[in-house]
Design an enzyme around this catalytic site. Structure first.
Site, PDB file in Angstrom:
ATOM      1  N   LEU A 167      62.424  50.336  47.187  1.00 54.02           N
ATOM      2  CA  LEU A 167      63.441  51.325  48.283  1.00 54.02           C
ATOM      3  C   LEU A 167      64.771  50.873  48.000  1.00 54.02           C
ATOM      4  CD1 LEU A 167      61.325  50.037  51.708  1.00 54.02           C
ATOM      5  CD2 LEU A 167      61.036  52.143  50.352  1.00 54.02           C
ATOM      6  N   ASP A 168      65.143  50.542  46.602  1.00 55.47           N
ATOM      7  CA  ASP A 168      66.223  50.167  46.084  1.00 55.47           C
ATOM      8  C   ASP A 168      67.542  51.256  46.448  1.00 55.47           C
ATOM      9  OD1 ASP A 168      64.550  48.466  45.820  1.00 55.47           O
ATOM     10  OD2 ASP A 168      64.977  48.600  43.543  1.00 55.47           O
ATOM     11  N   THR A 169      67.607  52.203  47.433  1.00 56.68           N
ATOM     12  CA  THR A 169      68.775  53.093  47.679  1.00 56.68           C
ATOM     13  C   THR A 169      70.038  52.329  47.422  1.00 56.68           C
ATOM     14  OG1 THR A 169      67.368  54.331  49.192  1.00 56.68           O
ATOM     15  CG2 THR A 169      69.821  54.613  49.333  1.00 56.68           C
ATOM     16  N   VAL A 170      71.283  52.846  46.969  1.00 62.45           N
ATOM     17  CA  VAL A 170      72.084  52.071  46.969  1.00 62.45           C
ATOM     18  C   VAL A 170      73.371  52.740  47.752  1.00 62.45           C
ATOM     19  CG1 VAL A 170      71.764  51.591  44.412  1.00 62.45           C
ATOM     20  CG2 VAL A 170      73.265  53.602  44.699  1.00 62.45           C
TER      21      VAL A 170
END
Length: 344
Positions: A167-170
């Site tokens: 889920l590594d949205t930045v």
């Protein structure tokens, strides 16, 4: 002052140093923009480009693949000075979607002929054609796929229950020398998402919020990360910003909002595991106080922050307590800076 995040989800301990190094690199880039007289909006764009270009994140190069093996990207920015937003969703072949979102945002205040209204959100092929028209870097789908992302795609192709692990949205939030804030968000979306799916990273009030329009009020910028569907349904970025405007203690305020309006939200009443996170910059002009806060219900959240006065940035991985369950507990942290805030 700038803060960035590399997502809320699960970050394997063997990669913690890499995530921290990347967060610091993005912070330095954002601060360099501020030192050269750039705005908060320009700073968050520059910082997010750094995050998009690293395959360890789920944004830009190295993003999650959809079920048909294609990378479709979401991004958005919001300018607290003008209260304008720009977003793009399900975009293919664009190396840095945050640049497209930025261009859409800054052109909100530029009139078009015949009384036409500038778009605030572009998706799919329309967004791609717009990007070509303004000269953005258009690449092949294959060039955006990292070895790591392709390996995960093959492994999880028929295992949809694993899609929430990446889920590594930045994102980034910033306040500039004029006392104005901005927010940015970029994501490759959930692993094995359906083609055409647009997540919170592209959407107004869900992925980003920034408000420094009224100088007598606290300035707040928020960007979110986690399961996009949960964040869209709760409009978490906007809810946090509105609530923290009137909070005396913003740390407890963030915990309260994420608990009441995310974990306990009536819009998520049928969701068993609510996965989300938020990065917040809150500036109290009356006290010359800037708070960088983070909260998450996921196992971990990767982030970094830096002020213009700092010699080095800080990068860290926030983790839930050992006994806490992901999706059922909110972990909140933060740090405070006391700098003169220009409100002219």
């Amino acid at each position: 002052m700038i803060a960035v995040h590399c997502g809320a989800g699960y970050h394997n301990k063997k990669y913690h140093r890499k995530y921290n190094k990347l967060s610091k690199k993005a912070c330095i880039k954002g601060i360099d923009v501020l030192k050269q007289g750039g705005t908060a909006l320009e700073s968050v764009k520059a910082a997010v480009i750094v995050l998009e270009n690293d395959p360890i994140t789920n944004a830009g190069y190295g993003s999650n693949l959809s079920t048909n093996g294609v990378i479709e990207l979401d991004a958005s920015v919001m300018d607290g000075r003008e209260l304008v937003y720009g977003g793009c969703g399900a975009i293919r072949k664009i190396k840095n979607p945050i640049e497209l979102a930025y261009d859409i945002c800054v052109k909100q205040s530029k009139p078009l002929p015949l009384g036409l209204i500038p778009p605030s959100l572009l998706v799919g092929t329309g967004g791609l054609e717009y990007a070509r028209g303004i000269g953005l870097n258009i690449v092949t789908n294959k060039s955006l796929i990292s070895k790591k992302a392709f390996k995960q795609y093959v492994k999880c192709k028929h295992l949809y229950n694993q899609q929430s692990n990446k889920l590594d949205t930045v994102g980034a939030v910033c306040i500039d020398d004029s006392g104005h804030v901005a927010s940015a968000c970029s994501s490759g979306g959930l692993l094995l998402k359906r083609p055409g799916r647009v997540g919170q990273a592209a959407l107004y009030g869900s992925g980003v919020w920034a408000d420094s329009f009224i100088k007598e009020e606290p300035c707040v910028a928020v960007c979110t990360t986690g399961c996009g569907e949960h964040l869209v349904q709760t409009q978490l970025a906007k809810e946090i910003s509105i609530d923290l405007k009137n909070e005396t203690c913003v740390t407890t305020g963030l915990h309260k909002t994420m608990t009441d309006k995310f974990l306990k939200s009536r819009f998520l009443r049928n969701v068993n595991q609510k996965l989300g996170g938020a990065l917040v910059l809150h500036a109290n002009t009356a006290r010359d106080e800037i708070a960088v806060l983070w909260g998450h219900s996921t196992q971990t959240m990767s982030l970094g922050f830096m002020s213009k006065m700092d010699r080095y940035p800080t990068g860290l991985i926030s983790e839930l307590p050992n006994e806490a369950l992901a999706g059922d507990t909110i972990n909140v942290g933060g740090t405070y800076f006391y700098n003169k805030i220009n409100t002219e």
